[in-house]
Design an enzyme around this catalytic site. Sequence first.
Site, PDB file in Angstrom:
ATOM      1  N   HIS A  37      52.936  13.088  34.270  1.00 50.11           N
ATOM      2  CA  HIS A  37      51.541  12.802  33.902  1.00 50.11           C
ATOM      3  C   HIS A  37      51.157  11.385  34.325  1.00 50.11           C
ATOM      4  O   HIS A  37      50.050  11.142  34.813  1.00 50.11           O
ATOM      5  CB  HIS A  37      51.356  12.907  32.383  1.00 50.11           C
ATOM      6  CG  HIS A  37      51.583  14.274  31.818  1.00 50.11           C
ATOM      7  ND1 HIS A  37      52.680  14.591  31.068  1.00 50.11           N
ATOM      8  CD2 HIS A  37      50.846  15.408  31.899  1.00 50.11           C
ATOM      9  CE1 HIS A  37      52.614  15.860  30.695  1.00 50.11           C
ATOM     10  NE2 HIS A  37      51.515  16.389  31.196  1.00 50.11           N
ATOM     11  N   LEU A 186      59.897  17.809  35.868  1.00 53.30           N
ATOM     12  CA  LEU A 186      59.515  17.331  34.538  1.00 53.30           C
ATOM     13  C   LEU A 186      58.444  18.244  33.960  1.00 53.30           C
ATOM     14  O   LEU A 186      57.525  18.666  34.660  1.00 53.30           O
ATOM     15  CB  LEU A 186      58.971  15.899  34.618  1.00 53.30           C
ATOM     16  CG  LEU A 186      59.938  14.805  35.046  1.00 53.30           C
ATOM     17  CD1 LEU A 186      59.347  13.436  34.719  1.00 53.30           C
ATOM     18  CD2 LEU A 186      61.298  14.938  34.382  1.00 53.30           C
TER      19      LEU A 186
END
Length: 288
Positions: A37, A186
């Site tokens: 992110h 991830l």
Amino acid sequence: METVSKINELREQVKAWRQQGLTIAFVPTMGNLHAGHISLVTEAHKHADKVVASIFVNPMQFGVNEDIENYPRTMADDQQKLTAAGTDLLFTPKPDIIYPKGLAKQSFVEVPNISDGYCGESRPGHFRGVATIVCKLFNLVQPDVACFGLKDYQQVQVIQIMVEDLSMPIKIIPVATIREESGLALSSRNGYLTAEEKATAPALYKSLQWLAEQIRAGYAQQDSIDFIGLAKQAAKTINDAGLHTDYLHVCHAQTLQPASEDDTQLVILAAAHCGKARLIDNLQVNLA
Ligand code: PAF
């Protein structure tokens, strides 16, 4: 970084920036942020003067038996990470702000065809939920650009087509997947993995790499490539490692239709269950 949860607060800040002639990049998330992110925020800074992020665990994109109740919520930690990454504004609406009439009465956005297979088939209604919330957030933030992680490859295609079909003046920036050293992509859902599962989970990406090598080798030798047979072998390797393959297909990189002999821009799309986690991953294979 300022955090706002009301629509008028968000609109006021966006309007003030617009009046100053500033451009805006947007990073929508469901929180529980990791380095993937943060790489979206870093990329967003390259494309605009201000970066707006959102955290909203969107009920419309979860199926009835999915993990919305247990979906990890780590707001304080997320705020720290976004602040450190230089985010200018965080929007954290509650569900009744986004869906005041409830989901059953909510208008929605459906992006046909591209939403149908793969994750769309395994998770009916998922991409309707994604397209609806992203459309709604785009209308609220009105960004110039928006960044999305390529781990969710089909999601990026759905959003790109939605933006084109509905003439939204927003540039979609796809951002490369961030991986652990083991190759595991991830994901917030990696938090569901036990230590043992974490050791087996990289088998997913390893199989995609093996399959990509077979395709490249076949193309270099001008052989006819048995995409379906090779994908079955890769899925078997994943299952033998202790995961349970949901789907694994070699596809045209843009249409996501099954790959054909003439295609040179391919993507391998896969999903597999590992313990309580449903992992998705993909690998692009450019042959020419
Ligand atoms: O990728 C995600 O985290 C979500 O699907 C998104 C784009 C934030 C929409 O809820």
